[in-house]
Design an enzyme around this catalytic site. Structure first.
Site, PDB file in Angstrom:
ATOM      1  N   ASN A  65       0.881  -1.258  -0.062  1.00  0.00           N
ATOM      2  CA  ASN A  65      -0.048   0.062   0.135  1.00  0.00           C
ATOM      3  C   ASN A  65       0.828   1.221   0.012  1.00  0.00           C
ATOM      4  O   ASN A  65       2.178   1.137  -0.092  1.00  0.00           O
ATOM      5  CB  ASN A  65      -0.850   0.084   1.234  1.00  0.00           C
ATOM      6  N   ASP A  70      -4.599  -6.389   5.243  1.00  0.00           N
ATOM      7  CA  ASP A  70      -5.537  -7.114   6.029  1.00  0.00           C
ATOM      8  C   ASP A  70      -5.441  -8.525   5.531  1.00  0.00           C
ATOM      9  O   ASP A  70      -5.927  -9.462   6.133  1.00  0.00           O
ATOM     10  CB  ASP A  70      -6.887  -6.588   5.585  1.00  0.00           C
ATOM     11  N   LYS A  85       8.310 -17.273 -10.766  1.00  0.00           N
ATOM     12  CA  LYS A  85       7.668 -16.197 -11.300  1.00  0.00           C
ATOM     13  C   LYS A  85       6.349 -16.666 -11.986  1.00  0.00           C
ATOM     14  O   LYS A  85       6.539 -17.538 -12.898  1.00  0.00           O
ATOM     15  CB  LYS A  85       8.490 -15.463 -12.011  1.00  0.00           C
TER      16      LYS A  85
HETATM   17  O1  PMT Z   1       3.228   6.049   6.555  1.00  0.00           O
HETATM   18  P1  PMT Z   1       2.562   7.373   6.232  1.00  0.00           P
HETATM   19  O2  PMT Z   1       2.814   7.442   4.769  1.00  0.00           O
HETATM   20  O3  PMT Z   1       3.177   8.475   6.762  1.00  0.00           O
HETATM   21  O4  PMT Z   1       0.857   7.202   6.335  1.00  0.00           O
HETATM   22  C1  PMT Z   1       0.472   7.381   7.645  1.00  0.00           C
HETATM   23  C2  PMT Z   1      -0.710   6.219   7.581  1.00  0.00           C
HETATM   24  C3  PMT Z   1      -1.790   6.858   6.734  1.00  0.00           C
HETATM   25  C4  PMT Z   1      -0.373   4.931   7.159  1.00  0.00           C
HETATM   26  C5  PMT Z   1      -1.044   6.431   9.228  1.00  0.00           C
HETATM   27  O5  PMT Z   1      -1.334   7.481   9.729  1.00  0.00           O
HETATM   28  C6  PMT Z   1      -2.123   5.292   9.491  1.00  0.00           C
HETATM   29  O6  PMT Z   1      -3.289   5.776   9.307  1.00  0.00           O
HETATM   30  N1  PMT Z   1      -2.027   4.053   9.893  1.00  0.00           N
HETATM   31  C7  PMT Z   1      -3.125   2.997   9.922  1.00  0.00           C
HETATM   32  C8  PMT Z   1      -3.197   2.426   8.741  1.00  0.00           C
HETATM   33  C9  PMT Z   1      -4.013   1.245   8.589  1.00  0.00           C
HETATM   34  O7  PMT Z   1      -4.018   0.239   8.203  1.00  0.00           O
HETATM   35  O8  PMT Z   1      -5.413   1.613   9.283  1.00  0.00           O
HETATM   36  P2  PMT Z   1      -6.506   0.615   9.464  1.00  0.00           P
HETATM   37  O9  PMT Z   1      -7.844   1.337   9.607  1.00  0.00           O
HETATM   38  O10 PMT Z   1      -6.836  -0.481   8.399  1.00  0.00           O
HETATM   39  O11 PMT Z   1      -6.278  -0.562  10.596  1.00  0.00           O
HETATM   40  C10 PMT Z   1      -6.629  -0.078  11.868  1.00  0.00           C
HETATM   41  C11 PMT Z   1      -5.462  -0.443  12.885  1.00  0.00           C
HETATM   42  O12 PMT Z   1      -5.376  -1.743  12.948  1.00  0.00           O
HETATM   43  C12 PMT Z   1      -4.335   0.326  12.586  1.00  0.00           C
HETATM   44  O13 PMT Z   1      -3.849   0.480  13.904  1.00  0.00           O
HETATM   45  C13 PMT Z   1      -3.326  -0.910  11.955  1.00  0.00           C
HETATM   46  O14 PMT Z   1      -2.064  -0.816  12.489  1.00  0.00           O
HETATM   47  C14 PMT Z   1      -3.874  -2.183  12.684  1.00  0.00           C
HETATM   48  N2  PMT Z   1      -3.892  -3.347  11.985  1.00  0.00           N
HETATM   49  C15 PMT Z   1      -4.391  -3.561  10.885  1.00  0.00           C
HETATM   50  C16 PMT Z   1      -4.741  -4.659  10.091  1.00  0.00           C
HETATM   51  C17 PMT Z   1      -3.905  -5.852  10.530  1.00  0.00           C
HETATM   52  N3  PMT Z   1      -3.874  -7.111  10.159  1.00  0.00           N
HETATM   53  N4  PMT Z   1      -3.163  -5.745  11.800  1.00  0.00           N
HETATM   54  C18 PMT Z   1      -3.182  -4.422  12.429  1.00  0.00           C
HETATM   55  O15 PMT Z   1      -2.599  -4.271  13.571  1.00  0.00           O
END
Ligand code: PMT
Length: 408
Positions: free
Chosen positions: A215, A284, A294
């Site tokens: 991403n 996710d 490949k």
């Molecule tokens: O890295 P930059 O370019 O500076 O950008 C910053 C950012 C936009 C990435 C950052 O500010 C941000 O929002 N990070 C969270 C991104 C994310 O994956 O959000 P989410 O809503 O999908 O996940 C929710 C939370 O669960 C997050 O804390 C994530 O780290 C966590 N997660 C998600 C999926 C997973 N399998 N395990 C997790 O721990």
């Protein structure tokens, strides 16, 4: 009126490593200023450094014999190189010439000073000083990038007129500027005694040996949080997906690739930290199978299906810990109904705080230098309006520290 000098460095053991540059003459003053503030200073010189300032001068100002040889039995018998390396709370390389920096970058131990840099677990701070063209040389710049990435604090250089008559970057910082940086290095900070584990950047989910799913995360937000926390004295471990950023000073960094790698690294460290901040953009899902070779296009097939399986939810697994659970902070990157989704994740993942990040707005969120967050926790909320990621990181660390202290 005599100005009273604060004893800000009392008991601090500093090795001043002098390289062979004209700025070496400033080291006598630097040593005096450090000692005036209570530091115990031992001087180590390269052979070239002795052409610019004599060991006798440095012995006189530091009050200790100067070490300059790796193979001197008499010196090794008094305080050997390993002992000096262990003794130091901080090593300052000043002036750090292009050659000295190159040798440190390469991990060489071909004199006492470079050996000491390898053998110490103290911070080695680097004060570059050289001709501006040498400073701009690709090799020097690449060495600097490597040193920064490894977490070496780089102090300077300043820009201006040089001893050789050139004008440009490469002047060593003045002794009092270096003293201020040494003082800052040792200042306790309001987060001394607090430990934080932070994830940052994207994950890469392999499809085959050359392709992966990922991403847009650059890691900038997570790195800014780590930098802000470390500057304020917290002990910080940063678990980072693949990014192109330098490690902030005084931060321990662990590099990972996939969500499963990140999960394992977090599991290994979470219980050892008081606060966990999940800023990484974790995939996710990952491909159900990673092809050994490949993957090839097949004649007559215009579509390809990759089946995906769910990755572990890292932040939820930390929040679910029953022993030594850290105060757990998540992020929510959303493009719509931001508050509703963020509050949903706060509750569902059993977090102590969530940082809602509206990533639909231009100029904030993924891969931008600025960000805006809205923090939600069970008993309140607070907006952090658009600012540089460095500012947001600092404000966020303050809010987290307040909520963490209140939760104890
Ligand atoms: O890295 P930059 O370019 O500076 O950008 C910053 C950012 C936009 C990435 C950052 O500010 C941000 O929002 N990070 C969270 C991104 C994310 O994956 O959000 P989410 O809503 O999908 O996940 C929710 C939370 O669960 C997050 O804390 C994530 O780290 C966590 N997660 C998600 C999926 C997973 N399998 N395990 C997790 O721990």
């Amino acid at each position: 009126m005599v100005q009273k000098i604060t004893q800000s460095l009392t008991g601090k053991r500093i090795v001043l490593g002098i390289g062979g540059g004209i700025a070496a003459y400033k080291c006598a003053d630097l040593t005096r200023r450090l000692i005036e503030r209570g530091a115990d200073v031992r001087v180590v010189m390269t052979h070239a450094a002795k052409e610019f300032i004599t060991p006798l001068t440095m012995q006189a100002v530091s009050g200790h014999p100067v070490a300059d040889s790796l193979l001197d039995p008499a010196a090794e018998a008094s305080m050997g190189h390993i002992e000096i390396a262990k003794w130091a709370d901080l090593v300052v390389l000043a002036p750090a010439t292009a050659d000295l920096m190159a040798r440190v970058t390469a991990g060489m131990g071909n004199d006492l000073l470079t050996t000491l840099c390898l053998a110490t677990d103290a911070t080695v701070a680097i004060a570059p000083a050289m001709n501006q063209q040498m400073y701009r040389a690709v090799a020097t710049q690449e060495n600097l990038v490597t040193l920064k990435r490894r977490g070496y604090p780089i102090w300077g250089p300043a820009s201006g007129e040089q001893a050789c008559g050139d004008v440009g970057p490469g002047r060593m910082l003045e002794p009092m500027q270096l003293v201020a940086l040494v003082e800052e290095h040792f200042s306790e900070g309001d987060l001394a005694g607090t430990s934080m584990l932070i994830t940052a950047g994207p994950t890469r989910e392999a499809i085959d040996p050359v392709r992966y799913l990922t991403n847009q995360s650059s890691g900038k937000m997570g790195y800014a949080i780590a930098q802000a926390a470390a500057k304020r004295g917290a002990k910080v471990t940063l678990i980072s997906g693949p990014v192109n950023l330098s490690t902030p000073a005084n931060v321990a960094r662990i590099d990972v690739e996939s969500a499963e790698d990140m999960h394992q690294a977090v599991q290994a460290h979470a219980a050892l930290h008081q606060i966990f901040i999940a800023c990484a953009a974790v995939a996710d899902f990952r491909p159900a199978h990673i092809a050994d070779q490949k993957m090839k296009k097949k004649d007559g097939h215009d579509e390809m299906t990759i089946s995906l399986v769910k990755n572990p939810d890292i932040v939820a697994s930390v929040a679910a810990m029953t022993a030594n659970r850290p105060f757990t902070v998540g992020f929510a990157a959303e493009t719509q109904d931001v508050e509703q989704y963020a509050r949903g994740k706060l509750a569902k993942k059993n977090l102590d705080l969530i940082c809602a990040n509206d990533v639909s707005c231009d100029g904030q969120g993924f891969n931008s230098d600025q960000n805006a967050l809205h923090l939600y926790w069970p008993a309140g909320d607070k907006p952090l309006p658009l600012a540089s990621k460095a500012d947001i990181g600092n404000q966020l660390v303050s809010e987290i520290a307040t909520l963490f202290n209140a939760s104890k």
